[in-house]
Structure formats: C-alpha cells, structure tokens
Design an enzyme around this catalytic site. Structure first.
Site, short mmCIF file in Angstrom:
data_model
loop_
_atom_site.label_atom_id
_atom_site.label_comp_id
_atom_site.label_asym_id
_atom_site.label_seq_id
_atom_site.Cartn_x
_atom_site.Cartn_y
_atom_site.Cartn_z
N TYR A 159 0.84 -1.22 0.00
CA TYR A 159 0.00 0.00 0.00
C TYR A 159 0.87 1.26 0.00
O TYR A 159 0.70 2.16 -0.83
CB TYR A 159 -0.90 -0.04 1.24
CG TYR A 159 -1.65 1.24 1.52
CD1 TYR A 159 -2.81 1.57 0.82
CD2 TYR A 159 -1.21 2.12 2.52
CE1 TYR A 159 -3.50 2.74 1.09
CE2 TYR A 159 -1.89 3.29 2.80
CZ TYR A 159 -3.04 3.60 2.09
OH TYR A 159 -3.71 4.76 2.36
P1 NDP Z 1 -13.19 4.99 2.94
O1 NDP Z 1 -13.09 3.50 2.96
O2 NDP Z 1 -13.89 5.66 4.05
O3 NDP Z 1 -13.86 5.46 1.57
C1 NDP Z 1 -13.34 4.97 0.36
C2 NDP Z 1 -13.96 5.69 -0.81
O4 NDP Z 1 -13.32 5.24 -1.99
C3 NDP Z 1 -15.43 5.40 -0.98
O5 NDP Z 1 -16.04 6.52 -1.53
C4 NDP Z 1 -15.43 4.22 -1.96
O6 NDP Z 1 -16.62 4.14 -2.74
C5 NDP Z 1 -14.27 4.61 -2.84
N1 NDP Z 1 -13.65 3.47 -3.50
C6 NDP Z 1 -13.09 2.37 -2.94
N2 NDP Z 1 -12.61 1.54 -3.88
C7 NDP Z 1 -12.87 2.12 -5.07
C8 NDP Z 1 -12.66 1.77 -6.41
N3 NDP Z 1 -12.08 0.61 -6.77
N4 NDP Z 1 -13.07 2.62 -7.38
C9 NDP Z 1 -13.67 3.77 -7.05
N5 NDP Z 1 -13.93 4.18 -5.82
C10 NDP Z 1 -13.54 3.35 -4.83
O7 NDP Z 1 -11.66 5.49 2.83
P2 NDP Z 1 -11.00 6.87 3.29
O8 NDP Z 1 -11.93 7.96 3.03
O9 NDP Z 1 -10.46 6.72 4.65
O10 NDP Z 1 -9.73 6.94 2.30
C11 NDP Z 1 -9.72 7.82 1.20
C12 NDP Z 1 -8.29 7.95 0.70
O11 NDP Z 1 -7.45 8.39 1.75
C13 NDP Z 1 -7.67 6.66 0.18
O12 NDP Z 1 -6.89 6.93 -0.96
C14 NDP Z 1 -6.76 6.22 1.32
O13 NDP Z 1 -5.69 5.45 0.85
C15 NDP Z 1 -6.32 7.56 1.86
N6 NDP Z 1 -5.88 7.56 3.26
C16 NDP Z 1 -6.72 7.24 4.28
C17 NDP Z 1 -6.28 7.28 5.58
C18 NDP Z 1 -7.16 6.92 6.74
O14 NDP Z 1 -6.62 6.71 7.84
N7 NDP Z 1 -8.48 6.86 6.60
C19 NDP Z 1 -4.90 7.66 5.91
C20 NDP Z 1 -4.09 8.01 4.77
C21 NDP Z 1 -4.58 7.95 3.50
P3 NDP Z 1 -17.96 3.37 -2.16
O15 NDP Z 1 -18.44 4.20 -1.01
O16 NDP Z 1 -18.92 3.36 -3.28
O17 NDP Z 1 -17.49 2.02 -1.73
#
Ligand code: NDP
Length: 254
Positions: A159
């Site tokens: 990741y």
């Molecule tokens: P969530 O799991 O809360 O939300 C994920 C979002 O991404 C949802 O809107 C989901 O859509 C969408 N998603 C997941 N897989 C896909 C895909 N294959 N294609 C399109 N959309 C997709 O995650 P976070 O909000 O926490 O994370 C968002 C970003 O922040 C990510 O890139 C993550 O790596 C990064 N991040 C998060 C951290 C954390 O601690 N939370 C820390 C550092 C970075 P749906 O709702 O329809 O499933």
C-alpha cells in the site's frame, strides 16, 4: 482564480475523506462531481447535502481500478458538464478513492499487489492522463497519499509503496502541466477515523490511545481534519503552492 464557478471532480466522494473533501470544497464555493464505486445512496446523500448549501453537485459511478472504463466515464462527465453547467471543462481533479488492504511484505500475494496497484497507482495515473483534455488551464490536481510514506507501520508494504509512487507522480504532473498553469499537490493524511481504518481500530482496541500518544496534537484524526486542506489547495490562496506533499497528521511519529 476565484473559486466561484469552479468545478471539482472528487473520486471516492461517497464516504470518509472524499465525502469531507466534497463538502469542504462546496463550502468554499466550488461545485462538485463526486464518484462512488458501490455506495450510490451515500453518494446521493452527499449530493443533496451540497445542494442544500446552494452549490451544484452530481454523483457518478466509477471503479478507479478499471482503466478500460475511463473513456466512457469521462464522456459521461462531459455530457453532465454540458447539461448541468453549460461548460466543457472541470477545474480540479481530486484523486482520493482508495482501499485499505493489509499487505505485510512476506505475505503479500500477487493478487493483493495488483489490486492495490490498480486502485492506488495505475487508476490514478490513467484517470489523470485521460482527464487532461477536460481539465481547464490554471486548474489543479490533488492526489492523496499517506503518512505511511514518511514513517513505517508493519503491514503496509505494498500500500505505502503505491502511495510513494503517487508522490513522485505528483511532482512530474506539476512539472509537465505547469505550462498550462495546472498545479499538482498531494495531501498525506495520518490515520483518520473512517471506514478505511475501522477493521484496524476494531482489531486493536488500544490503537486510538496509542496513536494519540504518538501524535504531537494528542488525538486521532477525523475526516474534517483533511477536507479543508484539499479545499485550500483548490483555492486562489494556494496559487503558488505546487508539487508539495502536505502531511495532515497532527504530527504523527515525529
Ligand atoms: P473509505 O473507505 O472511508 O472510503 C473509500 C472511498 O473510496 C469510498 O467513496 C469508496 O466508494 C471509494 N472506492 C473504494 N474503492 C474504489 C474503487 N475501486 N473505485 C472507485 N472508488 C472506490 O476510505 P477513506 O476515506 O479513509 O480513504 C480515502 C483515501 O485516503 C484513500 O486513498 C486512502 O488510501 C487515503 N488515506 C486514508 C487514511 C485513513 O486513515 N483513513 C490515511 C491516509 C490515506 P464506495 O463508497 O462506493 O465504496
């Protein structure tokens, strides 16, 4: 570069950080097209929340791991822009969508690796490339990395490797798109309380206390700690901020 009449596309805007980014961008005066993968109802609820503030918004389905679908997706964005905004371009692309998948180095399978690669690197690379004709001059790109590229936590080898690549990619975007006035920056959140971290928080009940103890500001991150940083990067005040990694972690593992 006033925020009025600007439009941002936010991937993964149905939940978590992307939802907060969409709401904070809207609060700063930017209309939003957000995408979801499967949670259409959540995405539409975000659209309604934005519309209640007087801004325009729309939600579209997109799987950011499927490059073969991007042309059709962008055609849909074009039609939507034309119908709803009477425009042919967007101003900002926020590549936020992502998944949490534990990937300890010794146990990472090729399938795990490809899955993370497709969503966190290949999809971001080609969605941005294919969106270029839709991205207005003097616009911006915001990518989302992680604190895990600066510090290490066992279990995130694949990741964090993809996210590290996004940091290099962002610098190249800034260099190659600067001639069009397009800025590219990235936000690197620390650990934040979203669905993404739910499994880890449930598996390790002491996680929140531990992270808080290792964070200068002494608490666990919340989605609202992040969206405003993205809104700033899409604001006129960030016009000279380019190719930057902005970590928003409250000072984790300093
Ligand atoms: P969530 O799991 O809360 O939300 C994920 C979002 O991404 C949802 O809107 C989901 O859509 C969408 N998603 C997941 N897989 C896909 C895909 N294959 N294609 C399109 N959309 C997709 O995650 P976070 O909000 O926490 O994370 C968002 C970003 O922040 C990510 O890139 C993550 O790596 C990064 N991040 C998060 C951290 C954390 O601690 N939370 C820390 C550092 C970075 P749906 O709702 O329809 O499933």
């Amino acid at each position: 570069m006033a925020t009025e009449n600007k439009i941002a596309v936010v991937t993964g805007g149905s939940r978590g950080l992307g939802k907060n980014m969409a709401l904070r961008l809207a609060a700063s005066g930017i209309d939003v097209i957000l995408t979801y993968r499967s949670k259409q109802e959540e995405a539409e609820a975000v659209v309604r929340e934005i519309e209640q503030t007087g801004r325009k918004a729309a939600a579209l389905q997109l799987d950011t791991s499927l490059v073969s679908t991007f042309d059709a997706f962008l055609e849909t964005v074009s039609s939507l822009l034309n119908e709803k905004w009477g425009r042919s371009t967007i101003d900002f692309l926020v590549n936020n969508a992502g998944i949490d998948a534990a990937s300890p180095f010794a146990q990472t399978t090729e399938e795990d690796f490809d899955n993370l690669f497709n969503i966190h690197l290949k999809g971001v690379y080609f969605l941005t490339q294919k969106a270029l004709p839709l991205l207005a001059d003097n616009g911006g790109i915001v990518n989302v990395s992680t604190g895990l590229t600066r510090f290490t936590t066992p279990g995130y080898a694949a990741y964090a490797t993809m996210k590290g690549a996004i940091e290099v990619f962002t610098k190249y975007l800034a260099k190659e798109l600067g001639a069009r006035g397009i800025r590219a920056n990235l936000v690197a959140p620390g650990i934040i309380e979203t669905d993404f971290t739910k499994a880890a928080r449930e598996a390790h009940p002491g996680l929140e206390a531990y992270i808080s103890s290792q964070t200068a500001l002494g608490r666990f991150g919340q989605p609202d700690d992040i969206g405003g940083v993205v809104a700033f990067l899409c604001s006129p005040d960030a016009r000279w901020v380019n190719a930057q990694r902005i970590e928003a972690s409250g000072g984790m593992f300093l």
